[in-house]
Design an enzyme around this catalytic site. Structure first.
Site, PDB file in Angstrom:
ATOM      1  N   GLU A 201      48.330 -15.524   1.779  1.00 53.87           N
ATOM      2  CA  GLU A 201      49.327 -15.018   2.708  1.00 53.87           C
ATOM      3  C   GLU A 201      50.688 -15.099   2.043  1.00 53.87           C
ATOM      4  O   GLU A 201      50.942 -16.002   1.244  1.00 53.87           O
ATOM      5  CB  GLU A 201      49.338 -15.947   3.940  1.00 53.87           C
ATOM      6  CG  GLU A 201      49.320 -15.229   5.227  1.00 53.87           C
ATOM      7  CD  GLU A 201      49.064 -16.158   6.415  1.00 53.87           C
ATOM      8  OE1 GLU A 201      49.657 -17.228   6.509  1.00 53.87           O
ATOM      9  OE2 GLU A 201      48.263 -15.754   7.272  1.00 53.87           O
ATOM     10  N   LYS A 202      51.554 -14.214   2.429  1.00 57.38           N
ATOM     11  CA  LYS A 202      52.950 -14.332   1.991  1.00 57.38           C
ATOM     12  C   LYS A 202      53.486 -15.642   2.550  1.00 57.38           C
ATOM     13  O   LYS A 202      53.264 -15.965   3.718  1.00 57.38           O
ATOM     14  CB  LYS A 202      53.737 -13.146   2.560  1.00 57.38           C
ATOM     15  CG  LYS A 202      55.228 -13.259   2.425  1.00 57.38           C
ATOM     16  CD  LYS A 202      55.743 -12.396   1.281  1.00 57.38           C
ATOM     17  CE  LYS A 202      57.158 -12.772   0.892  1.00 57.38           C
ATOM     18  NZ  LYS A 202      57.298 -13.063  -0.543  1.00 57.38           N
ATOM     19  N   TYR A 203      54.171 -16.421   1.712  1.00 53.83           N
ATOM     20  CA  TYR A 203      54.774 -17.663   2.192  1.00 53.83           C
ATOM     21  C   TYR A 203      56.158 -17.332   2.729  1.00 53.83           C
ATOM     22  O   TYR A 203      57.037 -16.908   1.980  1.00 53.83           O
ATOM     23  CB  TYR A 203      54.850 -18.689   1.060  1.00 53.83           C
ATOM     24  CG  TYR A 203      55.470 -19.988   1.499  1.00 53.83           C
ATOM     25  CD1 TYR A 203      54.803 -20.835   2.372  1.00 53.83           C
ATOM     26  CD2 TYR A 203      56.732 -20.372   1.042  1.00 53.83           C
ATOM     27  CE1 TYR A 203      55.370 -22.021   2.791  1.00 53.83           C
ATOM     28  CE2 TYR A 203      57.304 -21.562   1.459  1.00 53.83           C
ATOM     29  CZ  TYR A 203      56.621 -22.383   2.334  1.00 53.83           C
ATOM     30  OH  TYR A 203      57.188 -23.560   2.751  1.00 53.83           O
ATOM     31  N   LEU A 204      56.317 -17.493   4.026  1.00 50.33           N
ATOM     32  CA  LEU A 204      57.609 -17.185   4.639  1.00 50.33           C
ATOM     33  C   LEU A 204      58.560 -18.349   4.366  1.00 50.33           C
ATOM     34  O   LEU A 204      58.199 -19.512   4.553  1.00 50.33           O
ATOM     35  CB  LEU A 204      57.454 -16.938   6.134  1.00 50.33           C
ATOM     36  CG  LEU A 204      56.523 -15.764   6.499  1.00 50.33           C
ATOM     37  CD1 LEU A 204      56.372 -15.637   8.006  1.00 50.33           C
ATOM     38  CD2 LEU A 204      57.049 -14.450   5.922  1.00 50.33           C
ATOM     39  N   HIS A 209      58.415 -21.535  14.361  1.00 54.11           N
ATOM     40  CA  HIS A 209      57.063 -21.461  14.917  1.00 54.11           C
ATOM     41  C   HIS A 209      57.204 -21.136  16.400  1.00 54.11           C
ATOM     42  O   HIS A 209      57.724 -21.945  17.170  1.00 54.11           O
ATOM     43  CB  HIS A 209      56.350 -22.801  14.720  1.00 54.11           C
ATOM     44  CG  HIS A 209      55.005 -22.880  15.388  1.00 54.11           C
ATOM     45  ND1 HIS A 209      53.821 -22.988  14.685  1.00 54.11           N
ATOM     46  CD2 HIS A 209      54.652 -22.857  16.700  1.00 54.11           C
ATOM     47  CE1 HIS A 209      52.811 -23.032  15.539  1.00 54.11           C
ATOM     48  NE2 HIS A 209      53.291 -22.954  16.772  1.00 54.11           N
ATOM     49  N   HIS A 236      53.391 -30.220   9.096  1.00 55.77           N
ATOM     50  CA  HIS A 236      52.765 -29.199   9.936  1.00 55.77           C
ATOM     51  C   HIS A 236      52.300 -29.738  11.290  1.00 55.77           C
ATOM     52  O   HIS A 236      51.523 -29.093  11.986  1.00 55.77           O
ATOM     53  CB  HIS A 236      51.591 -28.517   9.212  1.00 55.77           C
ATOM     54  CG  HIS A 236      51.987 -27.915   7.903  1.00 55.77           C
ATOM     55  ND1 HIS A 236      52.988 -26.981   7.795  1.00 55.77           N
ATOM     56  CD2 HIS A 236      51.539 -28.112   6.643  1.00 55.77           C
ATOM     57  CE1 HIS A 236      53.133 -26.643   6.525  1.00 55.77           C
ATOM     58  NE2 HIS A 236      52.270 -27.318   5.803  1.00 55.77           N
ATOM     59  N   LYS A 238      53.485 -30.896  15.067  1.00 62.94           N
ATOM     60  CA  LYS A 238      54.624 -30.723  15.963  1.00 62.94           C
ATOM     61  C   LYS A 238      55.140 -32.074  16.454  1.00 62.94           C
ATOM     62  O   LYS A 238      54.356 -32.985  16.708  1.00 62.94           O
ATOM     63  CB  LYS A 238      54.203 -29.861  17.155  1.00 62.94           C
ATOM     64  CG  LYS A 238      53.764 -28.470  16.704  1.00 62.94           C
ATOM     65  CD  LYS A 238      52.902 -27.767  17.733  1.00 62.94           C
ATOM     66  CE  LYS A 238      52.330 -26.483  17.149  1.00 62.94           C
ATOM     67  NZ  LYS A 238      51.298 -25.893  18.013  1.00 62.94           N
ATOM     68  N   ARG A 292      42.181 -23.149  23.306  1.00 64.18           N
ATOM     69  CA  ARG A 292      42.122 -24.380  24.114  1.00 64.18           C
ATOM     70  C   ARG A 292      43.477 -24.627  24.733  1.00 64.18           C
ATOM     71  O   ARG A 292      44.436 -23.917  24.468  1.00 64.18           O
ATOM     72  CB  ARG A 292      41.780 -25.560  23.209  1.00 64.18           C
ATOM     73  CG  ARG A 292      42.790 -25.674  22.059  1.00 64.18           C
ATOM     74  CD  ARG A 292      42.620 -26.958  21.281  1.00 64.18           C
ATOM     75  NE  ARG A 292      43.308 -26.888  20.003  1.00 64.18           N
ATOM     76  CZ  ARG A 292      44.591 -27.112  19.813  1.00 64.18           C
ATOM     77  NH1 ARG A 292      45.365 -27.413  20.830  1.00 64.18           N
ATOM     78  NH2 ARG A 292      45.141 -27.033  18.612  1.00 64.18           N
ATOM     79  N   VAL A 295      48.614 -29.551  23.369  1.00 59.56           N
ATOM     80  CA  VAL A 295      49.362 -30.769  23.695  1.00 59.56           C
ATOM     81  C   VAL A 295      50.645 -30.415  24.450  1.00 59.56           C
ATOM     82  O   VAL A 295      51.012 -31.054  25.433  1.00 59.56           O
ATOM     83  CB  VAL A 295      49.720 -31.531  22.390  1.00 59.56           C
ATOM     84  CG1 VAL A 295      50.644 -32.703  22.683  1.00 59.56           C
ATOM     85  CG2 VAL A 295      48.480 -31.988  21.662  1.00 59.56           C
TER      86      VAL A 295
HETATM   87  P1  ADP Z   1      46.722 -25.192  10.983  1.00 62.71           P
HETATM   88  O1  ADP Z   1      45.559 -24.602  11.706  1.00 62.71           O
HETATM   89  O2  ADP Z   1      46.305 -26.050   9.821  1.00 62.71           O
HETATM   90  O3  ADP Z   1      47.711 -25.859  11.881  1.00 62.71           O
HETATM   91  P2  ADP Z   1      48.443 -22.822  10.805  1.00 62.71           P
HETATM   92  O4  ADP Z   1      47.994 -21.527  10.268  1.00 62.71           O
HETATM   93  O5  ADP Z   1      48.650 -22.920  12.282  1.00 62.71           O
HETATM   94  O6  ADP Z   1      47.455 -23.959  10.265  1.00 62.71           O
HETATM   95  O7  ADP Z   1      49.782 -23.245  10.108  1.00 62.71           O
HETATM   96  C1  ADP Z   1      50.372 -24.509  10.344  1.00 62.71           C
HETATM   97  C2  ADP Z   1      51.820 -24.506   9.912  1.00 62.71           C
HETATM   98  O8  ADP Z   1      51.910 -24.158   8.506  1.00 62.71           O
HETATM   99  C3  ADP Z   1      52.688 -23.479  10.629  1.00 62.71           C
HETATM  100  O9  ADP Z   1      53.178 -23.936  11.864  1.00 62.71           O
HETATM  101  C4  ADP Z   1      53.789 -23.326   9.601  1.00 62.71           C
HETATM  102  O10 ADP Z   1      54.644 -24.463   9.665  1.00 62.71           O
HETATM  103  C5  ADP Z   1      53.064 -23.370   8.259  1.00 62.71           C
HETATM  104  N1  ADP Z   1      52.647 -22.020   7.808  1.00 62.71           N
HETATM  105  C6  ADP Z   1      51.474 -21.381   8.070  1.00 62.71           C
HETATM  106  N2  ADP Z   1      51.433 -20.147   7.506  1.00 62.71           N
HETATM  107  C7  ADP Z   1      52.605 -19.980   6.861  1.00 62.71           C
HETATM  108  C8  ADP Z   1      53.188 -18.913   6.075  1.00 62.71           C
HETATM  109  N3  ADP Z   1      52.542 -17.775   5.838  1.00 62.71           N
HETATM  110  N4  ADP Z   1      54.423 -19.098   5.557  1.00 62.71           N
HETATM  111  C9  ADP Z   1      55.102 -20.276   5.771  1.00 62.71           C
HETATM  112  N5  ADP Z   1      54.613 -21.308   6.498  1.00 62.71           N
HETATM  113  C10 ADP Z   1      53.388 -21.186   7.031  1.00 62.71           C
END
Ligand code: ADP
Length: 457
Positions: A201-204, A209, A236, A238, A292, A295
């Protein structure tokens, strides 16, 4: 007939939360617990309790056979899995339904699809949700990965299809590091999830969130309850959540909410769900769906006045959604602080006996917790021991009330993250809502450096 006795396949604050909704509906509850939780509040308050195994979650809260037996013995006609544990386990949901017990959750097929992130992304794309640019599904060949990464541009993020809780993810800054880092992520994913399927995936760089709460009746009707902003994260995970997001306009809320509700209606999604997006420069990018209750659901309850667990139970009972989209009104602002039994500076877990407990109260203050004086927090489970949820007519009012409520909470005997939240509430960026998913980690580094330089601060 209708649901008359719910087995709650969980522990701690969420087990209590479910118990409360059930009792308000005149439904009896069955608590299941490990030997470590015999004295827990969810066990004390439930109408019936069954010990299902030793402390290890694998042998108790994740033990399919023990939980199904407990449901059979007590005559429970429904199972609510809460969050975590078996809540997103499609196989368990199948088993529950095969026993003619109502599963208070989505259809197992949807849990399965959304639990596989590659499938989830495909499904979301087909349903018209905007995606983070990335590989078209799973990639296993390193040459192909290099090609895809060059196309989307570095940095890229390698993610595990079965990932969760922030594990199995690696940021790849440049091509020369692609192969070693992806291999690391694959090993991590294999060890944690037994599956090393990866996608890119592109890293933003600096997103927020933003997640939307949805409900479907399983027959093609769906609604959204607006968004939650969960950008304040550590590893990652919350830490602090709010609704509405300080950056989403009512127009964007209703536009994006409409898109997610339409997608859920098209899927014939059943029950509660959360569609998670990253949000950057005014654009939404789907990352995953949680099938689901979350939290952080109470912040949505605070600004909509809806009881989300009640809605889940109604839907599992075959009833229609209790409200139409046009009846949902968003009022005011709500913030949740997750209170963990851990050192507020080092984050080391701090289980142990609660010597004294005083809960915050007053107008618009809610505490979801199973704590009481004399209770011993067992070391075997998640460190979250309480959620403080505060509502205000405005964000400013909510922040002032939250500061007051945090000051009233007294938890003695273990270390907690209350001081961390109190410090966060002094930060101008938090007060103005000016933060992204990077903010907390960066601030923690600055704080650790300041502490090292001057232990008095
Ligand atoms: P998980 O199921 O492990 O929680 P997620 O896909 O929900 O994985 O991603 C968790 C967190 O990782 C996101 O809330 C964000 O902080 C970071 N993240 C996920 N994808 C990206 C992305 N493409 N670019 C930057 N940060 C990301």
């Amino acid at each position: 007939m209708g649901i008359s006795r719910i087995l709650i396949a969980n522990r701690g604050e969420i087990a209590l939360r479910i118990h409360r909704a059930a009792h308000e509906m005149g439904i009896e509850t069955v608590a299941v617990h490990s030997t470590a939780d015999a004295d827990a509040m969810h066990v004390r308050l439930a109408d019936h309790a069954v010990c299902i195994g030793p402390p290890s979650a694998a042998e108790s809260y994740l033990n399919h056979a023990a939980i199904i037996s407990a449901a059979e013995i007590t005559g429970a006609d429904a199972i609510h899995p809460g969050y975590g544990f078996l809540s997103e386990n499609a196989k368990f949901a199948d088993i529950v339904e095969a026993h003619d017990i109502a599963w208070i959750g989505p259809k197992p097929e949807h849990i399965r699809t959304m639990g596989d992130k590659v499938q989830a992304k495909k499904t979301a794309g087909a349903l018209g949700l905007p995606l983070v640019p990335g590989s078209d599904g799973a990639v296993s060949d390193f040459d192909e990965m290099r090609e895809v990464a060059a196309e989307i541009g570095y940095p890229v993020l390698a993610k595990a299809a079965s990932g969760g809780g922030g594990r199995g993810m690696k940021v790849i800054p440049s091509e020369d590091q692609l192969e070693p880092l992806v291999k690391q992520a694959m090993n991590e994913a294999k060890a944690a999830f037994g599956d090393d399927t990866m996608y890119l995936e592109k890293y933003l760089g600096n997103p927020r969130h933003i997640e939307f709460q949805v409900f479907g009746d399983g027959r093609g009707n769906a609604i959204h309850l607006g968004e939650r902003d969960c950008s304040l994260q550590r590893r990652h995970q919350k830490v602090f959540e709010e609704a509405p997001s300080p950056v989403i306009s009512q127009e964007d809320r209703m536009r994006m909410g409409g898109i997610v509700a339409d997608a859920m209606a098209a899927m014939e999604y059943r029950g509660a769900g959360t569609i998670e997006f990253l949000w950057e420069n005014g654009e939404f990018y789907f990352i995953e769906m949680n099938t689901r209750l979350q939290v952080e659901h109470p912040v949505t309850e605070a600004i909509t006045g809806m009881d989300l667990v009640r809605e889940q139970i109604r839907i599992a009972d075959g009833k229609d959604l209790s409200v139409k989209q046009e009846d949902i009104v968003f009022t005011g602002h709500a913030i949740e602080c997750r209170i963990n039994a851990e050192d507020p500076f080092t984050f080391a877990p701090s289980p142990g006996k609660i010597e004294y407990y005083h809960q915050a109260g007053g107008m618009h203050v809610r505490v979801d917790s199973g704590l009481y004086a004399g209770y011993t927090i067992p070391p075997y489970y998640d460190s979250m021991i309480a959620k403080l949820i505060v509502y205000g007519r405005t964000r400013e009012g909510c922040l002032m009330r939250l500061r007051r409520a945090l000051g009233e909470m007294v938890i003695q005997g273990v270390k907690t993250s209350i001081p961390l939240h109190q410090e966060l509430l002094k930060q101008p960026d938090v007060l103005s809502g000016n933060y992204t998913i990077k903010w907390l980690e960066e601030w923690l580094v600055t704080r650790a450096e300041a502490l090292a330089a001057d232990p008095e601060t």
